[in-house]
Design a protein around this motif. Structure first.
Motif, mmCIF file in Angstrom:
data_model
loop_
_atom_site.group_PDB
_atom_site.id
_atom_site.type_symbol
_atom_site.label_atom_id
_atom_site.label_comp_id
_atom_site.label_asym_id
_atom_site.label_seq_id
_atom_site.Cartn_x
_atom_site.Cartn_y
_atom_site.Cartn_z
ATOM 1 N N ARG A 225 0.824 -1.112 0.027
ATOM 2 C CA ARG A 225 0.188 0.000 0.331
ATOM 3 C C ARG A 225 0.564 1.319 0.204
ATOM 4 O O ARG A 225 2.047 1.672 0.772
ATOM 5 N N ALA A 226 0.226 2.190 -0.384
ATOM 6 C CA ALA A 226 1.017 4.222 -0.449
ATOM 7 C C ALA A 226 1.550 4.172 0.812
ATOM 8 O O ALA A 226 0.030 4.223 0.893
ATOM 9 N N ASP A 242 8.706 0.595 -4.632
ATOM 10 C CA ASP A 242 8.170 -1.211 -4.382
ATOM 11 C C ASP A 242 10.072 -1.838 -4.281
ATOM 12 O O ASP A 242 10.131 -1.922 -5.501
ATOM 13 N N TRP A 295 0.547 -3.638 6.675
ATOM 14 C CA TRP A 295 -0.259 -1.774 6.773
ATOM 15 C C TRP A 295 -1.201 -3.417 5.562
ATOM 16 O O TRP A 295 -1.139 -2.901 4.358
ATOM 17 N N THR A 296 -2.237 -3.699 5.985
ATOM 18 C CA THR A 296 -2.852 -4.467 5.128
ATOM 19 C C THR A 296 -4.430 -3.884 5.661
ATOM 20 O O THR A 296 -5.119 -4.092 4.640
ATOM 21 N N SER A 297 -4.874 -3.068 6.169
ATOM 22 C CA SER A 297 -5.962 -2.422 6.183
ATOM 23 C C SER A 297 -5.946 -1.641 7.999
ATOM 24 O O SER A 297 -4.880 -2.020 8.581
ATOM 25 N N TYR A 300 -2.706 3.323 9.699
ATOM 26 C CA TYR A 300 -1.521 3.045 9.458
ATOM 27 C C TYR A 300 -0.580 2.849 10.495
ATOM 28 O O TYR A 300 -0.860 3.742 11.469
#
Length: 343
Positions: A225-226, A242, A295-297, A300
């Motif tokens: 994720r950004a 990345d 960080w998937t959900s 942050y």
């Protein structure tokens, strides 16, 4: 990360040795372990208790030729959860359980298992039933601390896996789990109130040693994720694209200092993301270590490491990646970012 955490981190780095010392790699490992603990604490929603009691031990003999040695145990308030005999990780890595142990907060303080060593990589898994802040098991192999490994978190939910390094050429090893606490402490509810020793944090630790077989081919962990542009009083100043470990081991970010402090963050993706660590160096300035967030959900998981960047100068921050344990065909996607404080 609290102001006190930042002050302690800066104090540690100010008192640290110069880079050119014989045991530089061991010092890096120690600093990374400390910064990982801070990242875990920064992402938790509970408060860590001031003192913690240690646990009882119960062992079981499982397939794989493992021999157990255990100390007297007392009854526990909650049953231990059994970790699976076999499971497959998201990247296709197959795990086989060799031995199990259980630590509780109402009895003996440590326990050991003896396991065969076949040459395959080894991991230790942990499940904790209890309150955040419970003393996490420390691991030693053949009487020596397993230093090349991240620590377990203080009783977060879900199974955790950490690598288990063993001496080269060993046919079997004895692994010891220890939750002994030393020293004590007390807290005051308000100024002038009596200092009260907190109640022990209750927990049941289910532990298992696994050997694993990596996938036949590397499995791409997918994109990250950004980085957020404006998290909690900070503003994104620059970030790397990345990168993929182990092919990519270094990265640089060039920023312009505007006075005050800047911050460094790292994100990783993949089954071994938690095992990544980074050393950084600010051109003409400080250096240190950071760990990697996932960080998937949700919010942050910020655990900013602050940097000193001279005002009015463009400087380059160089980051070098490393990993705990073996990583055969198990790549990790990673990136780093530099933030400046918003005015």
């Amino acid at each position: 990360m609290s102001v006190q955490d930042l002050r302690e981190m800066l104090r540690e780095r100010a008192e640290g040795p110069a880079p050119a010392v014989p045991d530089r790699h061991e010092l890096v490992r120690r600093r990374v372990r400390r910064t990982w603990r801070r990242r875990v604490l920064a992402s938790a929603t509970a408060t860590v208790a001031a003192t913690v009691a240690a646990g009882a031990a119960v062992l079981s003999l499982l397939p794989g030729g493992a021999v157990t040695r255990h100390e007297p145990a007392t009854s526990a308030s909650a049953p231990a959860r059994e970790l699976p005999q076999r499971f497959t990780a998201h990247d296709g890595t197959g795990y086989r359980r060799l031995a199990t142990a259980t630590l509780r907060t109402d009895g003996a303080r440590r326990t050991s298992v003896t396991i065969p060593v076949t040459g395959r990589p080894l991991d230790v898994a942990a499940l904790c039933d209890g309150s955040f802040g419970a003393t996490a098991p420390r691991i030693s192999v053949a009487g020596r601390a397993a230093g090349a490994s991240p620590p377990f978190s203080p009783c977060l939910k879900g199974m955790e896996l950490v690598p288990l390094p063993v001496p080269a050429g060993a046919g079997q090893v004895t692994v010891t789990f220890d939750t002994t606490t030393r020293g004590g402490g007390c807290t005051r509810q308000e100024k002038g109130a009596p200092c009260v020793t907190p109640e022990p944090v209750k927990a049941v630790w289910s532990l298992a040693v696994y050997e694993w077989t990596p996938p036949a081919r590397p499995v791409d962990p997918g994109p990250l994720r950004a980085f957020p542009k404006r998290p909690a009083g900070w503003e994104l100043a620059g970030a790397t694209p990345d990168r993929l470990w182990p092919q990519d081991g270094t990265a640089t970010v060039t920023v312009r200092g505007e006075g005050g402090r800047m911050g460094l963050e790292a994100l990783c993706a993949g089954d071994l993301a938690r095992r990544m660590w980074f050393t950084y160096r600010v051109e003409g300035g400080e250096e240190g270590t950071v760990t990697c967030g996932q960080w998937t959900s949700g919010p942050y998981p910020m655990a900013m490491t602050e940097l000193a960047v001279p005002e009015g100068r463009r400087v380059t921050v160089t980051v070098r990646a490393g990993i705990w344990g073996q990583d055969a065909n198990r790549p990790v996607r990673w990136a780093v970012a530099v933030y400046r404080r918003r005015s």
